[in-house]
Design a protein around this motif. Sequence first.
Motif, short mmCIF file in Angstrom:
data_model
loop_
_atom_site.label_atom_id
_atom_site.label_comp_id
_atom_site.label_asym_id
_atom_site.label_seq_id
_atom_site.Cartn_x
_atom_site.Cartn_y
_atom_site.Cartn_z
N ARG A 106 0.81 -1.21 0.00
CA ARG A 106 0.00 0.00 0.00
C ARG A 106 0.84 1.27 0.00
N ALA A 107 2.13 1.14 0.34
CA ALA A 107 2.99 2.32 0.41
C ALA A 107 4.37 2.02 -0.16
N PRO A 108 4.46 1.72 -1.46
CA PRO A 108 5.76 1.39 -2.05
C PRO A 108 6.74 2.55 -2.04
N ASP A 109 6.26 3.78 -1.88
CA ASP A 109 7.17 4.92 -1.86
C ASP A 109 8.08 4.90 -0.65
N GLU A 110 7.72 4.14 0.39
CA GLU A 110 8.56 4.05 1.56
C GLU A 110 9.76 3.13 1.33
N MET A 111 9.83 2.52 0.16
CA MET A 111 10.91 1.57 -0.12
C MET A 111 12.00 2.20 -0.97
N ARG A 112 12.20 3.50 -0.84
CA ARG A 112 13.16 4.16 -1.72
C ARG A 112 14.59 3.71 -1.44
N ASN A 113 14.91 3.33 -0.20
CA ASN A 113 16.23 2.79 0.09
C ASN A 113 16.16 1.91 1.33
N GLY A 114 17.25 1.17 1.56
CA GLY A 114 17.27 0.24 2.68
C GLY A 114 17.24 0.91 4.03
N VAL A 115 17.83 2.10 4.12
CA VAL A 115 17.85 2.80 5.41
C VAL A 115 16.44 3.19 5.83
N THR A 116 15.68 3.77 4.90
CA THR A 116 14.30 4.13 5.21
C THR A 116 13.47 2.90 5.52
N LEU A 117 13.72 1.84 4.77
CA LEU A 117 13.01 0.58 5.04
C LEU A 117 13.26 0.12 6.47
N LEU A 118 14.53 0.16 6.88
CA LEU A 118 14.86 -0.27 8.23
C LEU A 118 14.15 0.59 9.26
N GLY A 119 14.15 1.90 9.05
CA GLY A 119 13.47 2.78 10.00
C GLY A 119 11.99 2.47 10.09
N ARG A 120 11.34 2.26 8.93
CA ARG A 120 9.91 1.96 8.94
C ARG A 120 9.64 0.58 9.54
N LEU A 121 10.54 -0.36 9.31
CA LEU A 121 10.37 -1.69 9.90
C LEU A 121 10.49 -1.63 11.41
N LEU A 122 11.48 -0.89 11.90
CA LEU A 122 11.62 -0.74 13.35
C LEU A 122 10.42 -0.01 13.94
N GLU A 123 9.86 0.93 13.20
CA GLU A 123 8.66 1.63 13.65
C GLU A 123 7.49 0.66 13.77
N THR A 124 7.35 -0.24 12.79
CA THR A 124 6.29 -1.25 12.84
C THR A 124 6.50 -2.19 14.02
N ILE A 125 7.75 -2.55 14.29
CA ILE A 125 8.04 -3.42 15.43
C ILE A 125 7.64 -2.73 16.73
N ALA A 126 7.95 -1.44 16.84
CA ALA A 126 7.56 -0.69 18.04
C ALA A 126 6.03 -0.62 18.16
N ASP A 127 5.35 -0.41 17.04
CA ASP A 127 3.89 -0.36 17.07
C ASP A 127 3.30 -1.69 17.51
N ARG A 128 3.88 -2.78 17.00
CA ARG A 128 3.40 -4.11 17.38
C ARG A 128 3.66 -4.36 18.87
N THR A 129 4.80 -3.91 19.37
CA THR A 129 5.09 -4.06 20.80
C THR A 129 4.10 -3.27 21.63
N ALA A 130 3.74 -2.06 21.15
CA ALA A 130 2.72 -1.27 21.86
C ALA A 130 1.39 -2.02 21.89
N GLU A 131 1.05 -2.66 20.80
CA GLU A 131 -0.21 -3.44 20.76
C GLU A 131 -0.15 -4.59 21.76
N ILE A 132 1.00 -5.26 21.85
CA ILE A 132 1.14 -6.36 22.81
C ILE A 132 0.94 -5.85 24.23
N LEU A 133 1.52 -4.68 24.53
CA LEU A 133 1.38 -4.13 25.88
C LEU A 133 -0.06 -3.71 26.16
N GLU A 134 -0.74 -3.15 25.16
CA GLU A 134 -2.15 -2.77 25.35
C GLU A 134 -3.01 -4.00 25.64
N ASN A 135 -2.77 -5.08 24.91
CA ASN A 135 -3.52 -6.31 25.17
C ASN A 135 -3.19 -6.86 26.55
#
Length: 323
Positions: A122-151
Amino acid sequence: MINAYSANGSTRTLLPAEALPQLPDDVTWIDLVNPTPQEDAYVEGLVGIQVPTRDDLRDIEPSSRLYIEKDAVFMTASLVWRADGRDPQLTDVAFILSGNRLITVRYAEPKSFQLFIAALGRAPDEMRNGVTLLGRLLETIADRTAEILENAVDRVDKLSSDIFRDHGRRRAPQFLEAKLADIADHHRLISKVRDSLGSLSRLLTFLMNVPLIKGDKSDASLCRTVAHDVNTLSEHAAFIAGNIAFLLDASLGLINVEQNAIIKIFSIASVVFLPPTLVASIYGMNFHLMPELDWHFGYPLAIVAMILSAIIPFFIFRWKGWL
């Protein structure tokens, strides 16, 4: 399995049998999932770096988990998976920045990766380079961790309501003992989450000092934001751990209260039945010279004495507040 993701959002699976001479330039992420030694060697030949093995990922030395070699940045973090079940686990995941590409090596299926891969389409523009990909992936990991804590917060709140419910309702036998197992499950999950957040914090601290990140304001800002989120989640996880510790202490205290109530019942029974037993024992002795044996009303008087010896001490103890 080797999955390659391109900057335009397309995905393909790489097979060692294909023997590609080199990777296409638009491939920005290579995701190795449960790779075999042959797949490791294949990717090493394509990108020109050594891919960490499962044993390499288990090395807990910080110097072995975060380092730069041949202009490639190697980082390893522990992520929580199976968090929705009763057996949460930690799995080590390698993140490698090599040139303009991100390479990940994992031997599990954390839900954060599934969410991130689903969002890439849904957002291929975020894949412009590996560094941005890593940042977005780590952001998703943090979001998932927040969801785990909320549950976890919701489940801990429900557990607290069960433990401290109206005492007018009679609990089932071994109710609190069973809740101790639930508390242990919650404690295990939060412990895993805190370990994961600790490893992510160390990774982000290292990442923000990598020249490749410091040279791009956008990527550096994204890493700082994720690092702040991770620190906030660590504090929240510590708060939840404190609540779980309170529930454990409270449950043990309530178990002691219930046990004391049982002992109290036996104490009351002793107060009630011990004096009548003394009276009955006296008049149950078989001495020849006992004047009361010839009394016409001896038996009723003995019964009355036993009843009074039970009632009077009971009310005296109640008046003193001992029962």
